[in-house]
Design a protein around this motif. Structure first.
Motif: not given
Length: 286
Positions: A1-17
């Motif tokens: 999955m592109p989204f990674t959980e970095v803290a409780d119920r906070i997800w970050v997705a990092r896109y190439d562009w």
């Protein structure tokens, strides 16, 4: 999955562009999405990733500033989730359309750019919920704070603080991306003389354990932000020193040592000279 959980119920997705980050903050009411990517087409990919994550629907949108790589997905999110509120600082909201049209003009002059058509096809949708200093969003079982720490990367920067998770989403006030060698975005609308002070406010919102998510690149810690604040502070004080000694603006880049490559600082130096009060500038020496 592109989204990674970095803290409780906070997800970050990092896109190439642009190596851009899109962040989700979950609450009992649903999801807050912070920044929406650089086109309608790109936003559809993000929305597909949100749905695959399967943690809820988007109920609020925040733009950390007006630049197109953070705002051009707004319309697509509304197409998918209805007329959800879009929040931004009042200056960012006011400038979103003009900033977006300027970028469309630049892409129009680049017929071979692979993203040209999708940028041109995007309908620009600015924020419709604005504030001047700070506000809070209620996600049901958690509050999220939006704070304008001052001007820096743009005139309308905001940061998003999630106090219960000790996470701060910094937008482009903080730059980590290796694609830019972690050089902050000193663009034609930056405020280099104020940026260090704005980062002082950002730092006051953090602890030694805070996860700081920049607008581009990997999450960082408070020490990283302090180091970047100090480097931007050197840029500001070097500009002040050169102007105070009467060095002409067109000679300033070559007249000093800088913490970042000179080719990245042309706009910063020009803008810094423009923003300094007359009392801090001396007439150029003949």
């Amino acid at each position: 999955m592109p989204f990674t959980e970095v803290a409780d119920r906070i997800w970050v997705a990092r896109y190439d562009w642009f190596d851009v980050n899109v962040t989700l903050v979950g609450g009992a009411r649903g999801l807050l999405v912070v920044d929406t990517h650089a086109s309608g087409l790109a936003a559809r990919e993000v929305i597909d990733d949100v749905r695959r994550l399967g943690v809820g629907d988007v109920v609020e949108i925040v733009n950390t500033h007006e630049h197109f790589d953070h705002t051009f997905g707004n319309g697509e999110f509304r197409t998918s989730y209805g007329e959800v509120p879009i929040h931004a600082h009042e200056t960012a909201a006011e400038r979103t359309v003009a900033a977006g049209e300027r970028i469309k003009g630049l892409y129009d002059a680049e017929p071979d750019d692979p993203h040209r058509d999708e940028v041109q096809a995007t309908t620009i949708v600015p924020a419709d919920r604005t504030f001047s200093s700070a506000m809070a969003l209620d996600l049901g079982d958690r509050f999220v704070e939006l704070v304008h720490p001052g001007r820096g990367h743009t005139g309308g920067d905001l940061v998003v603080r999630v106090p219960d998770a000790d996470v701060l989403l910094a937008g482009d006030l903080v730059e980590e991306s290796a694609a830019r060698n972690a050089v902050p975005g000193f663009g034609e609308d930056c405020y280099p003389m104020e940026w260090p002070l704005s980062l002082d406010v950002v730092l006051s919102l953090t602890t030694g354990s805070t996860v700081v998510v920049p607008g581009h690149g990997a999450p960082v810690d408070r020490d990283f932000v302090e180091d970047q604040r100090n480097a931007i502070g050197i840029v500001a004080e070097t500009i002040r020193d050169l102007a105070g000694r009467g060095v002409p603006v067109d000679q300033a880049l070559a007249a000093a040592d800088w913490p970042y490559p000179r080719e990245e600082l042309a706009a910063a130096v020009r803008r810094g000279y423009e923003h300094l009060p007359r009392s801090q500038k001396r007439l150029p020496l003949i």
